[in-house]
Design a protein around this motif. Structure first.
Motif, PDB file in Angstrom:
ATOM      1  N   VAL A  38      -5.626  -1.613   6.707  1.00 35.91           N
ATOM      2  CA  VAL A  38      -6.247  -2.102   5.481  1.00 35.91           C
ATOM      3  C   VAL A  38      -7.567  -1.348   5.346  1.00 35.91           C
ATOM      4  CG1 VAL A  38      -7.184  -4.091   4.257  1.00 35.91           C
ATOM      5  CG2 VAL A  38      -5.223  -4.383   5.783  1.00 35.91           C
ATOM      6  N   ASP A  41      -8.453  -2.769   0.240  1.00 36.79           N
ATOM      7  CA  ASP A  41      -8.020  -3.994  -0.442  1.00 36.79           C
ATOM      8  C   ASP A  41      -7.880  -3.842  -1.950  1.00 36.79           C
ATOM      9  OD1 ASP A  41      -7.619  -5.762   1.693  1.00 36.79           O
ATOM     10  OD2 ASP A  41      -9.742  -6.259   1.790  1.00 36.79           O
ATOM     11  N   CYS A  48      -2.455   1.613   3.798  1.00 32.95           N
ATOM     12  CA  CYS A  48      -1.494   0.519   4.009  1.00 32.95           C
ATOM     13  C   CYS A  48      -0.066   0.870   3.593  1.00 32.95           C
ATOM     14  CB  CYS A  48      -1.952  -0.707   3.222  1.00 32.95           C
ATOM     15  SG  CYS A  48      -1.855  -0.443   1.437  1.00 32.95           S
ATOM     16  N   CYS A  60      -0.884  -3.496   0.413  1.00 31.99           N
ATOM     17  CA  CYS A  60      -2.003  -4.390   0.088  1.00 31.99           C
ATOM     18  C   CYS A  60      -1.904  -4.921  -1.336  1.00 31.99           C
ATOM     19  CB  CYS A  60      -3.352  -3.681   0.293  1.00 31.99           C
ATOM     20  SG  CYS A  60      -3.766  -2.485  -0.982  1.00 31.99           S
TER      21      CYS A  60
END
Length: 159
Positions: A38, A41, A48, A60
């Protein structure tokens, strides 16, 4: 809570998770497969990336429940065996396609998907195409030169 079932790296998995659980969190926290990173985000960095039913997806931005019944492959599942490396992993190693390594799993997952799509379409994967395809993956350490070189080499090894 939602009961989800999927196949991850060839193993059937089933568990109850909160409805808002992201696929990346399910992979990292429930399955303890921490190779999927991650980084932002916000779907900007590509750290990811996993494969869902054979296609690269930024985990994500996907709910775990949306992967219900899917076949998911993480960086831990790309190699043929426990002691083997996938040809793209070998290419990254041989061509110094990483520095800190944080972005590398996402780069490799993106690269293997890229090579597959280009082969299926009968298109040539040249340096310009590789650079364009990597727009959704950020590396803060390198100048991308060795990453591009690694992907080109990995593509030839996957032939």
């Amino acid at each position: 809570m939602t009961k989800i079932s999927m196949t991850v790296n060839g193993k059937a998995r089933s568990v109850d998770v909160p409805d808002n659980t992201l696929l990346v969190d399910y992979i990292r926290e429930n399955l303890r497969l921490t190779g999927t990173h991650v980084g932002c985000d916000t779907s900007q960095c590509g750290a990811c990336v996993v494969h869902v039913d054979g296609q690269a997806v930024k985990s994500c931005t996907m709910l775990a429940a949306a992967a219900q019944g899917a076949e998911v492959t993480t960086i831990e599942g790309v190699a043929a065996g426990k002691d083997d490396l996938h040809p793209m992993q070998t290419a990254f190693k041989e061509n110094h396609g990483l520095q800190c390594g944080f972005c590398t799993p996402g780069m490799i997952m993106t690269a293997t998907d890229m090579v597959k799509r280009y082969k299926e379409a009968g298109k040539t994967l040249d340096e310009d195409a590789i650079r364009e395809e990597l727009e959704g993956n950020i590396c803060r350490c390198t100048g991308y030169h060795n990453i591009v070189k690694s992907i080109a080499d990995g593509a030839s090894k996957m032939a």
